[in-house]
Design an enzyme around this catalytic site. Structure first.
Site, mmCIF file in Angstrom:
data_model
loop_
_atom_site.group_PDB
_atom_site.id
_atom_site.type_symbol
_atom_site.label_atom_id
_atom_site.label_comp_id
_atom_site.label_asym_id
_atom_site.label_seq_id
_atom_site.Cartn_x
_atom_site.Cartn_y
_atom_site.Cartn_z
ATOM 1 N N GLY A 7 0.810 -1.209 0.000
ATOM 2 C CA GLY A 7 0.000 0.000 0.000
ATOM 3 C C GLY A 7 0.842 1.256 0.000
ATOM 4 O O GLY A 7 1.899 1.309 0.647
ATOM 5 N N HIS A 10 -0.325 7.493 2.595
ATOM 6 C CA HIS A 10 0.645 8.261 3.377
ATOM 7 C C HIS A 10 1.622 7.380 4.154
ATOM 8 O O HIS A 10 2.839 7.587 4.098
ATOM 9 C CB HIS A 10 -0.097 9.190 4.328
ATOM 10 C CG HIS A 10 -1.136 10.018 3.638
ATOM 11 N ND1 HIS A 10 -0.846 10.841 2.570
ATOM 12 C CD2 HIS A 10 -2.473 10.138 3.851
ATOM 13 C CE1 HIS A 10 -1.948 11.447 2.167
ATOM 14 N NE2 HIS A 10 -2.946 11.018 2.912
ATOM 15 N N GLU A 32 1.170 -1.511 -4.998
ATOM 16 C CA GLU A 32 -0.009 -0.646 -4.984
ATOM 17 C C GLU A 32 -0.944 -1.057 -6.115
ATOM 18 O O GLU A 32 -0.535 -1.107 -7.273
ATOM 19 C CB GLU A 32 0.411 0.816 -5.154
ATOM 20 C CG GLU A 32 -0.730 1.795 -5.348
ATOM 21 C CD GLU A 32 -1.746 1.752 -4.209
ATOM 22 O OE1 GLU A 32 -2.935 1.518 -4.513
ATOM 23 O OE2 GLU A 32 -1.350 1.927 -3.041
ATOM 24 N N CYS A 42 -8.169 14.378 1.812
ATOM 25 C CA CYS A 42 -8.813 15.413 2.622
ATOM 26 C C CYS A 42 -9.120 16.661 1.800
ATOM 27 O O CYS A 42 -9.862 17.541 2.254
ATOM 28 C CB CYS A 42 -7.929 15.788 3.806
ATOM 29 S SG CYS A 42 -6.244 16.248 3.337
ATOM 30 N N GLY A 112 -4.086 0.765 4.438
ATOM 31 C CA GLY A 112 -5.060 1.835 4.574
ATOM 32 C C GLY A 112 -6.424 1.388 5.069
ATOM 33 O O GLY A 112 -6.581 0.376 5.748
ATOM 34 N N GLY A 241 -17.760 7.134 7.314
ATOM 35 C CA GLY A 241 -16.602 6.644 8.042
ATOM 36 C C GLY A 241 -15.826 5.564 7.327
ATOM 37 O O GLY A 241 -16.151 5.166 6.200
ATOM 38 N N SER A 270 2.447 -8.239 16.148
ATOM 39 C CA SER A 270 2.642 -9.408 17.016
ATOM 40 C C SER A 270 3.540 -10.458 16.383
ATOM 41 O O SER A 270 3.890 -11.451 17.037
ATOM 42 C CB SER A 270 1.287 -10.020 17.371
ATOM 43 O OG SER A 270 0.521 -10.294 16.203
ATOM 44 N N ASP A 279 -3.943 3.912 8.426
ATOM 45 C CA ASP A 279 -5.336 3.535 8.654
ATOM 46 C C ASP A 279 -5.541 2.041 8.849
ATOM 47 O O ASP A 279 -6.614 1.616 9.282
ATOM 48 C CB ASP A 279 -6.200 3.999 7.476
ATOM 49 C CG ASP A 279 -6.376 5.507 7.436
ATOM 50 O OD1 ASP A 279 -5.730 6.202 8.239
ATOM 51 O OD2 ASP A 279 -7.146 5.993 6.583
ATOM 52 N N PHE A 423 1.950 38.382 24.599
ATOM 53 C CA PHE A 423 0.890 39.356 24.355
ATOM 54 C C PHE A 423 1.385 40.378 23.345
ATOM 55 O O PHE A 423 2.446 40.974 23.523
ATOM 56 C CB PHE A 423 0.485 40.072 25.638
ATOM 57 C CG PHE A 423 -0.300 41.348 25.399
ATOM 58 C CD1 PHE A 423 -1.443 41.341 24.603
ATOM 59 C CD2 PHE A 423 0.114 42.553 25.954
ATOM 60 C CE1 PHE A 423 -2.163 42.505 24.364
ATOM 61 C CE2 PHE A 423 -0.603 43.725 25.720
ATOM 62 C CZ PHE A 423 -1.735 43.704 24.926
#
Length: 445
Positions: A7, A10, A32, A42, A112, A241, A270, A279, A423
């Site tokens: 994949g 990102h 890919e 996004c 992903g 989602g 693991s 993702d 400030f």
């Protein structure tokens, strides 16, 4: 060292680049199944709204640019089977259906996520659009230029931005969500109320607390049925989602119940010499001090880089995430970090309290200023900060980054209240609104 990266969004891109930086003679292969890499999804809503200078700039790398960095790119190539114990992959060339098998020293899983597509009657309609991949973006962009009515399903960030941009383009928009308010998982009820008014002012029909139960094609569009009403439009867009895209390997690794791959703090799974990021993986969520699934590009980039840093030996630990994010809707900036409401904290098993203030971001003697709504959430027992949110017509989103650092370092409301912020009348009040909300928290606690 022969490394396979499955994949190339990102996490995969940054893992491959960092591996080559750490171990220049490593043989890095990226697999890919699509034709592009590093797509900034996004930006889809911004592209729909004609706020993108060039679609080429929605990609920060290309297969060719990665090849020049010594990375062997295998585009339109799918890993169909993975034996993670033996580090052996079965690989299919999607252009000619040729199959081959290869063995590697290390495997990186950066496959992903995929859009949630619930088993609702009519969900296969060609009048339903997604907002995830480059192909989705092209299909959606081509269609939305001509439609007059659209139904957006999902009032999280993706659906909220799409509904906003389409309404600004003069489309008749209905925004549907099964939860009771806009951005329910992202902001507090107060901020949801502010944004809901913005939608209504721009003619958007809000159908909150309505669950979609069916789709039906009509002569000139699509009908969306909820458990409370029916709505018609030219198209419907799903933005409800994502879930981890880990079917290939999830049965071989420790995962969360949704299939997100668990890793240690060095991004190792693991199984030895098998890593995961982005993702496809779980993240350590600092506000709760537990692993969770939070698909964000920022998480993917950092995790991918860490795989590269740790590919030879574990040396740089993942600091976790606060899920810090921001969005602009109707010229209103929102920045959030961590758990943004007491209800969200309690849902995670944390006894929390919160405070909200409103004040101008700079002195009233300036010719102009804007109101800021700022909230801070903390754990009652320890006074540890676990979340914050900021809203204003002025860009206050960097404040979320400030509090993000505070959460990562387990600062208390007392420490933040006394932190040193400058400030200068052009930019702030004598007491910065970040300090103000922290002081209000101390006073309340």
């Amino acid at each position: 060292m022969k490394v396979a990266v499955i994949g190339s969004t990102h996490a995969g891109v940054f893992a491959a680049k960092q591996i080559k930086a750490e171990v220049p003679d490593a043989e890095v292969h990226v697999f890919e199944k699509n034709q592009t890499v590093s797509f900034l999804s996004c930006g889809i809503a911004l592209w729909i709204g004609d706020h993108v200078s060039s679609t080429e700039r929605m990609f920060y790398e290309s297969p060719e640019s990665l090849e020049t960095q010594g990375i062997q790119m295998h585009m339109q190539t799918e890993v169909t089977q993975a034996d993670l114990t033996d580090k052996r992959l079965k690989i299919k060339n999607l252009t000619n259906d040729e199959m081959r098998e290869e063995q590697f020293d290390k495997i990186i899983i950066t496959s992903g996520s995929k859009a949630v597509i619930p088993p609702i009657p009519g969900i296969d309609s060609d009048k339903i659009y997604m907002s995830k991949s480059w192909d989705d973006a092209n299909r959606l962009k081509a269609q939305t230029e001509d439609v007059k009515r659209a139904i957006v399903i999902g009032a999280g960030y993706i659906g909220a931005e799409l509904a906003e941009q389409l309404s600004l383009a003069g489309k008749q928009i209905t925004l549907i969500d099964a939860l009771d308010r806009v951005l329910a998982k992202n902001v507090s009820p107060k901020l949801s109320e502010i944004i809901a008014r913005k939608y209504e002012e721009h003619g958007v029909t809000l159908a909150m607390n309505e669950k979609v139960v069916g789709f039906e094609d009509t002569a000139d569009g699509i009908r969306v049925k909820t458990d409370r009403a029916e709505y018609e439009a030219d198209i419907a867009i799903l933005g409800i989602g994502f879930i981890p895209n880990t079917d290939l390997v999830a049965d071989q690794l420790d995962t969360l119940p949704n299939g997100a791959i668990k890793t240690d703090k060095y991004m190792q799974t693991s199984l030895p010499d098998v890593y995961a990021a982005g993702d496809a993986s779980a993240v350590f969520y600092n506000p709760t001090q537990a692993y969770d699934y939070i698909p964000l590009a920022t998480n993917a980039v950092r995790q991918g880089m860490l795989i590269g840093r740790n590919i030879s030996q574990p040396k740089v630990a993942y600091p976790g995430t606060q899920a810090t994010s921001a969005v602009e809707l109707y010229e209103t900036a929102i920045g959030t970090t961590g758990l943004t409401s007491v209800a969200n904290a309690e849902a995670k098993g944390i006894s929390a309290d919160a405070v909200t203030i409103e004040e101008d971001y700079r002195p009233d003697f300036m010719l102009s200023t804007e109101r800021v709504v700022a909230s801070l959430v903390w754990e009652k027992e320890t006074r540890r900060i676990i979340g914050a949110e900021f809203l204003s017509a002025h860009d206050v989103t960097q404040a979320a980054n400030v509090v993000s650092v505070a959460i990562e370092n387990q600062m208390t409301i007392d420490q933040l209240a006394l932190s040193d912020f400058f400030f200068q009348p052009n930019f702030s009040q004598p007491i910065n609104y970040i300090s103000s909300v922290a002081m209000a928290a101390v006073a309340k606690a």
